[in-house]
Structure formats: structure tokens, C-alpha cells
Design a protein around this motif. Sequence first.
Motif, PDB file in Angstrom:
ATOM      1  N   LEU A 281      37.800  75.947 -35.029  1.00 47.89           N
ATOM      2  CA  LEU A 281      38.683  74.991 -34.693  1.00 47.89           C
ATOM      3  C   LEU A 281      39.697  75.144 -33.305  1.00 47.89           C
ATOM      4  O   LEU A 281      39.751  73.947 -32.760  1.00 47.89           O
ATOM      5  CB  LEU A 281      39.551  74.678 -36.103  1.00 47.89           C
ATOM      6  CG  LEU A 281      39.048  74.327 -37.308  1.00 47.89           C
ATOM      7  CD1 LEU A 281      40.121  74.082 -38.486  1.00 47.89           C
ATOM      8  CD2 LEU A 281      38.379  73.005 -36.977  1.00 47.89           C
ATOM      9  N   VAL A 282      40.052  76.189 -33.387  1.00 49.71           N
ATOM     10  CA  VAL A 282      40.535  76.716 -31.881  1.00 49.71           C
ATOM     11  C   VAL A 282      39.877  75.879 -30.545  1.00 49.71           C
ATOM     12  O   VAL A 282      40.251  75.714 -29.751  1.00 49.71           O
ATOM     13  CB  VAL A 282      41.190  77.842 -31.748  1.00 49.71           C
ATOM     14  CG1 VAL A 282      41.509  78.285 -30.315  1.00 49.71           C
ATOM     15  CG2 VAL A 282      42.457  78.217 -32.758  1.00 49.71           C
ATOM     16  N   CYS A 283      38.515  76.605 -30.896  1.00 48.81           N
ATOM     17  CA  CYS A 283      37.516  76.324 -29.730  1.00 48.81           C
ATOM     18  C   CYS A 283      37.456  74.570 -29.673  1.00 48.81           C
ATOM     19  O   CYS A 283      37.424  73.945 -28.591  1.00 48.81           O
ATOM     20  CB  CYS A 283      36.090  76.831 -30.232  1.00 48.81           C
ATOM     21  SG  CYS A 283      36.301  78.651 -29.745  1.00 48.81           S
ATOM     22  N   VAL A 284      37.262  73.921 -30.925  1.00 50.84           N
ATOM     23  CA  VAL A 284      37.236  72.430 -30.749  1.00 50.84           C
ATOM     24  C   VAL A 284      38.585  71.936 -30.000  1.00 50.84           C
ATOM     25  O   VAL A 284      38.463  71.036 -29.100  1.00 50.84           O
ATOM     26  CB  VAL A 284      36.937  71.741 -32.044  1.00 50.84           C
ATOM     27  CG1 VAL A 284      37.427  70.576 -32.303  1.00 50.84           C
ATOM     28  CG2 VAL A 284      35.664  72.255 -32.381  1.00 50.84           C
TER      29      VAL A 284
ATOM     30  N   VAL B 215      48.491  78.363 -37.115  1.00 51.75           N
ATOM     31  CA  VAL B 215      47.501  78.865 -38.332  1.00 51.75           C
ATOM     32  C   VAL B 215      46.728  79.893 -37.903  1.00 51.75           C
ATOM     33  O   VAL B 215      46.501  80.894 -38.499  1.00 51.75           O
ATOM     34  CB  VAL B 215      47.015  77.615 -39.000  1.00 51.75           C
ATOM     35  CG1 VAL B 215      46.109  78.405 -40.189  1.00 51.75           C
ATOM     36  CG2 VAL B 215      48.073  76.753 -39.869  1.00 51.75           C
ATOM     37  N   HIS B 216      45.833  79.672 -36.703  1.00 53.82           N
ATOM     38  CA  HIS B 216      44.940  80.903 -36.416  1.00 53.82           C
ATOM     39  C   HIS B 216      45.562  82.059 -35.880  1.00 53.82           C
ATOM     40  O   HIS B 216      45.122  83.132 -36.219  1.00 53.82           O
ATOM     41  CB  HIS B 216      44.085  80.181 -35.460  1.00 53.82           C
ATOM     42  CG  HIS B 216      43.327  81.324 -34.707  1.00 53.82           C
ATOM     43  ND1 HIS B 216      42.261  82.204 -35.245  1.00 53.82           N
ATOM     44  CD2 HIS B 216      43.386  82.117 -33.590  1.00 53.82           C
ATOM     45  CE1 HIS B 216      41.815  82.880 -34.505  1.00 53.82           C
ATOM     46  NE2 HIS B 216      42.442  83.074 -33.463  1.00 53.82           N
ATOM     47  N   GLY B 217      46.968  81.860 -35.089  1.00 55.04           N
ATOM     48  CA  GLY B 217      47.756  83.041 -34.724  1.00 55.04           C
ATOM     49  C   GLY B 217      48.049  83.978 -36.053  1.00 55.04           C
ATOM     50  O   GLY B 217      48.028  85.173 -36.071  1.00 55.04           O
ATOM     51  N   TRP B 218      48.729  83.180 -36.935  1.00 50.64           N
ATOM     52  CA  TRP B 218      49.054  84.192 -38.153  1.00 50.64           C
ATOM     53  C   TRP B 218      48.097  84.570 -39.017  1.00 50.64           C
ATOM     54  O   TRP B 218      47.996  85.810 -39.750  1.00 50.64           O
ATOM     55  CB  TRP B 218      49.994  83.092 -39.099  1.00 50.64           C
ATOM     56  CG  TRP B 218      51.400  83.141 -38.324  1.00 50.64           C
ATOM     57  CD1 TRP B 218      52.008  82.015 -37.867  1.00 50.64           C
ATOM     58  CD2 TRP B 218      52.384  84.430 -38.291  1.00 50.64           C
ATOM     59  NE1 TRP B 218      53.227  82.391 -37.203  1.00 50.64           N
ATOM     60  CE2 TRP B 218      53.357  83.761 -37.499  1.00 50.64           C
ATOM     61  CE3 TRP B 218      52.210  85.659 -38.853  1.00 50.64           C
ATOM     62  CZ2 TRP B 218      54.594  84.654 -37.420  1.00 50.64           C
ATOM     63  CZ3 TRP B 218      53.355  86.230 -38.388  1.00 50.64           C
ATOM     64  CH2 TRP B 218      54.556  85.721 -37.691  1.00 50.64           C
ATOM     65  N   MET B 219      46.974  83.908 -39.104  1.00 55.91           N
ATOM     66  CA  MET B 219      45.690  84.098 -39.793  1.00 55.91           C
ATOM     67  C   MET B 219      45.097  85.503 -39.288  1.00 55.91           C
ATOM     68  O   MET B 219      44.648  86.593 -39.728  1.00 55.91           O
ATOM     69  CB  MET B 219      44.669  83.088 -39.972  1.00 55.91           C
ATOM     70  CG  MET B 219      43.704  83.379 -41.205  1.00 55.91           C
ATOM     71  SD  MET B 219      42.831  81.911 -41.390  1.00 55.91           S
ATOM     72  CE  MET B 219      44.062  81.015 -42.429  1.00 55.91           C
TER      73      MET B 219
ATOM     74  N   SER C 168      46.625  69.921 -33.065  1.00 55.60           N
ATOM     75  CA  SER C 168      46.381  70.737 -32.012  1.00 55.60           C
ATOM     76  C   SER C 168      47.258  72.031 -32.050  1.00 55.60           C
ATOM     77  O   SER C 168      46.664  73.142 -32.268  1.00 55.60           O
ATOM     78  CB  SER C 168      46.191  70.422 -30.714  1.00 55.60           C
ATOM     79  OG  SER C 168      45.376  69.386 -30.486  1.00 55.60           O
ATOM     80  N   LYS C 169      48.475  71.867 -32.240  1.00 54.74           N
ATOM     81  CA  LYS C 169      49.606  72.879 -32.385  1.00 54.74           C
ATOM     82  C   LYS C 169      49.315  73.696 -33.637  1.00 54.74           C
ATOM     83  O   LYS C 169      49.212  74.901 -34.006  1.00 54.74           O
ATOM     84  CB  LYS C 169      50.909  72.406 -32.260  1.00 54.74           C
ATOM     85  CG  LYS C 169      51.127  71.907 -30.656  1.00 54.74           C
ATOM     86  CD  LYS C 169      52.327  71.762 -30.521  1.00 54.74           C
ATOM     87  CE  LYS C 169      52.446  71.110 -28.968  1.00 54.74           C
ATOM     88  NZ  LYS C 169      54.034  70.520 -28.595  1.00 54.74           N
ATOM     89  N   VAL C 170      49.133  72.826 -34.742  1.00 52.98           N
ATOM     90  CA  VAL C 170      48.971  73.506 -35.951  1.00 52.98           C
ATOM     91  C   VAL C 170      47.732  74.307 -36.222  1.00 52.98           C
ATOM     92  O   VAL C 170      48.086  75.419 -36.783  1.00 52.98           O
ATOM     93  CB  VAL C 170      48.970  72.327 -37.166  1.00 52.98           C
ATOM     94  CG1 VAL C 170      48.541  72.845 -38.522  1.00 52.98           C
ATOM     95  CG2 VAL C 170      50.173  71.309 -37.299  1.00 52.98           C
TER      96      VAL C 170
END
Length: 154
Positions: free
Chosen positions: A40-43, A90-94, A84-86
Motif C-alpha cells: 500500500l505504501v508503494c501504491v 500504520v506501516h511505520g508502527w507495524m 496516504s498519511k494513514v
Amino acid sequence: MTQQAPAPKTRRFAGTPAQIRSAASVYKALAYATGVMLLLVCVEMIAKYGFQADIVAGGMLADGSSNTLGFLPSGTFTGGVNLSKVVLIVHGWMYVAYLIADFRLWSLMRWPFSRFITIALGGVVPLLSFIMEKKVHGEVEAELAKYPQAAKRY
């Protein structure tokens, strides 16, 4: 004088097989979740840098119309949630949780530090978390089967 056969190599784990399997299961779940979030970050990055757009839910467009969900040109909306920020947060904390699971499994298995680093890279290289998870999970099960007596008894 008779020669004795060399003693079989033994391996010591830092936990019981149940603890190791539990750590492997947590690692597996977080590897998949982190991998999906990384995709999702890549998208999000393609939308942002390739099309100068943000993923937005809700809010108002500059022309006064409302938005429900979509890719909108950056800066053309007010209110709503910038997904986009969410996704990035979320990826960072995950990824932090993924590193903790990686560390727990690595320490229970008593692998070399380089192994910790290669597993950790799974959360920052797209699709690598899925590949590493399959490989790591297989190695854990293989080592537990190969050395059933090696785990500490508490």
C-alpha cells in the motif's frame, strides 16, 4: 585402543518448542501484515510522485463538490482523511512490531546477527516479507524437528 565416534552436533535453543512456535506464528502474522502495508505504501508513493495525487476519504474538493474515496490531485481538497498519511503511519508502527517479532524469534532460535538483519529487510523491500516468512517458518520447523532435545526445559 578403540576410537569413539564423534558426538553428534547438538543445538541449543533459548526457549521451549512451544515458545518458538508461538514466536514464529506472531512473526508470520506480522510479516504478512507488514508486507501488505508495504505494498500500500508503494501504491501511495506511485500516486504521490507519479501522478501528484493523494488517496483521500471524505472532504470537499476545491470546486465545492464532496468526495467519498479516491485519488485526488494534491492540495485540491479540504477536510476528510488523507489516507496516504494513514498508510505511512500504520506501516511505520507495524514495522516496529515486525522488528520486535523478528527479534524475539531470532533470540529464541539463537541465529547469528546477520540473520536478524536479513529478516528485518523483509519489512522494507516490497514482497520480500512474504518470501522471508515462508523461508524462516520452514527453517524454524526444520530445526525443531532436527533437534527435538535441544530446547530448554523450564
